[in-house]
Design a protein around this motif. Structure first.
Motif, PDB file in Angstrom:
ATOM      1  N   VAL A   1       0.854  -1.180   0.000  1.00  0.00           N
ATOM      2  CA  VAL A   1       0.000   0.000   0.000  1.00  0.00           C
ATOM      3  C   VAL A   1       0.894   1.234   0.000  1.00  0.00           C
ATOM      4  O   VAL A   1       1.843   1.329   0.785  1.00  0.00           O
ATOM      5  CB  VAL A   1      -0.925   0.004   1.243  1.00  0.00           C
ATOM      6  N   PHE A   2       0.561   2.217  -0.885  1.00  0.00           N
ATOM      7  CA  PHE A   2       1.446   3.369  -1.028  1.00  0.00           C
ATOM      8  C   PHE A   2       0.655   4.672  -1.099  1.00  0.00           C
ATOM      9  O   PHE A   2      -0.376   4.754  -1.762  1.00  0.00           O
ATOM     10  CB  PHE A   2       2.317   3.217  -2.276  1.00  0.00           C
ATOM     11  N   HIS A   3       1.177   5.684  -0.435  1.00  0.00           N
ATOM     12  CA  HIS A   3       0.490   6.950  -0.194  1.00  0.00           C
ATOM     13  C   HIS A   3       0.725   7.983  -1.302  1.00  0.00           C
ATOM     14  O   HIS A   3       1.534   7.799  -2.206  1.00  0.00           O
ATOM     15  CB  HIS A   3       0.970   7.538   1.134  1.00  0.00           C
TER      16      HIS A   3
ATOM     17  N   ASP B   1       0.959   6.708   7.498  1.00  0.00           N
ATOM     18  CA  ASP B   1      -0.043   6.953   8.548  1.00  0.00           C
ATOM     19  C   ASP B   1      -1.452   7.126   7.996  1.00  0.00           C
ATOM     20  O   ASP B   1      -2.430   6.772   8.661  1.00  0.00           O
ATOM     21  CB  ASP B   1       0.319   8.210   9.336  1.00  0.00           C
ATOM     22  N   ILE B   2      -1.563   7.683   6.789  1.00  0.00           N
ATOM     23  CA  ILE B   2      -2.875   8.007   6.234  1.00  0.00           C
ATOM     24  C   ILE B   2      -3.774   6.780   6.132  1.00  0.00           C
ATOM     25  O   ILE B   2      -5.002   6.886   6.184  1.00  0.00           O
ATOM     26  CB  ILE B   2      -2.741   8.677   4.838  1.00  0.00           C
ATOM     27  N   PHE B   3      -3.165   5.589   6.036  1.00  0.00           N
ATOM     28  CA  PHE B   3      -3.942   4.367   5.857  1.00  0.00           C
ATOM     29  C   PHE B   3      -4.297   3.690   7.172  1.00  0.00           C
ATOM     30  O   PHE B   3      -4.899   2.613   7.160  1.00  0.00           O
ATOM     31  CB  PHE B   3      -3.175   3.381   4.969  1.00  0.00           C
ATOM     32  N   ILE B   4      -3.934   4.316   8.311  1.00  0.00           N
ATOM     33  CA  ILE B   4      -4.223   3.676   9.591  1.00  0.00           C
ATOM     34  C   ILE B   4      -4.863   4.616  10.595  1.00  0.00           C
ATOM     35  O   ILE B   4      -5.362   4.186  11.632  1.00  0.00           O
ATOM     36  CB  ILE B   4      -2.929   3.057  10.188  1.00  0.00           C
ATOM     37  N   ILE B   5      -4.897   5.929  10.303  1.00  0.00           N
ATOM     38  CA  ILE B   5      -5.362   6.882  11.315  1.00  0.00           C
ATOM     39  C   ILE B   5      -6.870   6.851  11.538  1.00  0.00           C
ATOM     40  O   ILE B   5      -7.357   7.467  12.494  1.00  0.00           O
ATOM     41  CB  ILE B   5      -4.907   8.320  10.989  1.00  0.00           C
TER      42      ILE B   5
ATOM     43  N   LEU C   1      -7.996   1.427   6.218  1.00  0.00           N
ATOM     44  CA  LEU C   1      -7.698   0.378   5.241  1.00  0.00           C
ATOM     45  C   LEU C   1      -6.739  -0.656   5.804  1.00  0.00           C
ATOM     46  O   LEU C   1      -6.951  -1.865   5.656  1.00  0.00           O
ATOM     47  CB  LEU C   1      -7.109   1.004   3.972  1.00  0.00           C
ATOM     48  N   VAL C   2      -5.676  -0.210   6.461  1.00  0.00           N
ATOM     49  CA  VAL C   2      -4.676  -1.150   6.977  1.00  0.00           C
ATOM     50  C   VAL C   2      -5.284  -2.097   8.009  1.00  0.00           C
ATOM     51  O   VAL C   2      -5.061  -3.314   7.949  1.00  0.00           O
ATOM     52  CB  VAL C   2      -3.483  -0.379   7.579  1.00  0.00           C
ATOM     53  N   ILE C   3      -6.038  -1.558   8.958  1.00  0.00           N
ATOM     54  CA  ILE C   3      -6.618  -2.417   9.994  1.00  0.00           C
ATOM     55  C   ILE C   3      -7.666  -3.350   9.400  1.00  0.00           C
ATOM     56  O   ILE C   3      -7.764  -4.525   9.779  1.00  0.00           O
ATOM     57  CB  ILE C   3      -7.221  -1.563  11.123  1.00  0.00           C
ATOM     58  N   ALA C   4      -8.439  -2.852   8.434  1.00  0.00           N
ATOM     59  CA  ALA C   4      -9.436  -3.708   7.781  1.00  0.00           C
ATOM     60  C   ALA C   4      -8.764  -4.862   7.049  1.00  0.00           C
ATOM     61  O   ALA C   4      -9.219  -6.011   7.125  1.00  0.00           O
ATOM     62  CB  ALA C   4     -10.285  -2.880   6.824  1.00  0.00           C
ATOM     63  N   LEU C   5      -7.679  -4.568   6.336  1.00  0.00           N
ATOM     64  CA  LEU C   5      -6.940  -5.619   5.626  1.00  0.00           C
ATOM     65  C   LEU C   5      -6.335  -6.615   6.610  1.00  0.00           C
ATOM     66  O   LEU C   5      -6.395  -7.833   6.406  1.00  0.00           O
ATOM     67  CB  LEU C   5      -5.844  -5.000   4.765  1.00  0.00           C
TER      68      LEU C   5
END
Length: 393
Positions: free
Chosen positions: A76-78, A85-89, A95-99
């Motif tokens: 995953v890339f921002h 951080d944008i994918f977990i805040i 997205l990260v926690i869901a994955l």
């Protein structure tokens, strides 16, 4: 009032020198606005590994890994001036926690120049201006392949799947066109708010772009090569102001520049703004902004324009060459929002006609869906993630 606000925005976003440190208010960010990626991962139920990846040209990038039961890794890339951080805040609905909760093996990268990419084998980010001599081209040609190779070597897999947002899609297009062998390493590339062509922008973004070259030269003349710094007097000031309850949400939304990406606040509630500003901006280079600005003015998806003489030295031509999207042969999924002021539907349609292996194209149903809703919208788990999971599976 309008002129004063615009002046403050320009200073805050670009110069970062207008407000002295002694003007900073007490910072009242909530916990999630202060925790880093690893700490947020632990808070929301997952152990996070930190891996250092060294690029061919010496940049040291931190990549985050959450182990999953499913073997095939997901990278995953921002986007621009952003971080992992944008994918977990968003916590449980990020997205990260869901994955991770779904058992995927998740790797989240960082680009050179952000707070997780400020190291180099030789250069000092605080002292050497050469550290900041990069644009999205180098991120695509050096950073992403280094991280992909590291992931595949670490996991023993031959292929992975990737998810990019905004410039996180641009840089992957650069990679796959300039180093086409990486098409064989990516099984599927999910592009959220994809950016390549910027031909259909409207004010105020298109207006700001007209002044881009002049501003860029002005900053260069005074030695400003690092922009959107993660730590600076103005960044701290904005965070302090926007973490108070005495200023209106709309003013802080404006000061943060979010109105540029498609104004809509229903997926971006006031309390979450206080979390967001603790993590954004993450830092990038003046040259990177210049490269994006060149896309707007030239209406081309092309390499960096050094001017006629510089282009002759770099490319052997008076104008920079285009990135050849016909070489992007990996499977690509395009997901776009109608209220996105940067990744416009008309521009994504251009990508859609050129990319040779589009396997999925979707315009989000809600016409208010904008650029940042793809990463921090408060209902991503029900409006966006089902499409992503279906594609990954």
């Amino acid at each position: 009032m309008e002129i004063a606000i615009k002046s403050l925005i320009l200073c805050a976003i670009l110069l970062n020198i207008c407000i002295p440190t002694n003007a900073i208010l007490r910072n009242s960010l909530p916990e999630d606005g202060k925790l880093n990626f690893t700490e947020l991962g632990v808070k929301y139920g997952h152990s996070v590994e930190e891996h250092d990846v060294i690029t061919e040209d010496g940049y040291i990038l931190t990549m985050f890994h959450i182990k999953g039961k499913r073997r095939k890794p997901i990278f995953v890339f921002h986007g621009i001036a952003d971080t992992a951080d944008i994918f977990i805040i968003r916590g449980k609905t990020s997205l990260v926690i869901a994955l991770a909760n779904a058992g995927y093996d998740v790797w989240v990268g960082n680009a050179r120049g952000n707070k997780y990419g400020r190291r180099h084998v030789k250069l000092d980010a605080d002292k050497d201006l050469n550290f900041w001599d990069f644009s999205l081209h180098e991120i695509g040609v050096y950073d992403i392949p280094a991280m992909i190779d590291y992931i595949l070597q670490h996991t023993g897999e031959k292929k992975l799947q990737t998810i990019g947002h905004s410039q996180g899609t641009t840089t992957q297009y650069v990679l796959l066109s300039k180093r086409p062998e990486y098409n064989e390493k990516i099984e599927l590339f999910i592009s959220l708010a994809p950016v390549a062509f910027l031909t259909d922008l409207s004010p105020p973004v298109s207006t700001i772009a007209q002044f881009g070259p002049t501003l860029a030269e002005a900053f260069k003349s005074i030695g400003v090569e690092h922009v959107f710094p993660e730590k600076s007097p103005v960044t701290n000031f904005v965070r302090s102001v926007c973490s108070q309850d005495v200023f209106s949400y709309e003013i802080c939304f404006l000061l943060s520049g979010f109105y540029l990406v498609g104004f809509d606040t229903k997926r971006f509630e006031p309390e979450f703004l206080k979390v967001f500003i603790g993590h954004y901006p993450g830092g990038t280079s003046r040259k990177n902004l210049m490269h994006v600005n060149q896309f707007v003015l030239s209406k081309r998806f092309c390499e960096f324009d050094y001017g006629p003489n510089g282009n002759l030295d770099h490319y052997g031509y008076l104008v920079p060459p285009d990135y050849n999207l016909y070489k992007v042969t990996t499977k690509v999924a395009l997901i776009v929002g109608e209220n996105d002021a940067l990744s416009k539907v008309k521009d994504v349609e251009i990508q859609r006609t050129i990319l040779p292996n589009i396997v999925y194209y979707h315009v989000m149903e809600d016409k208010d869906w904008n650029h940042i809703d793809f990463t921090v919208g408060n209902d991503m788990n029900v409006t966006l993630f089902p499409f992503i999971f279906k594609l990954l599976d």
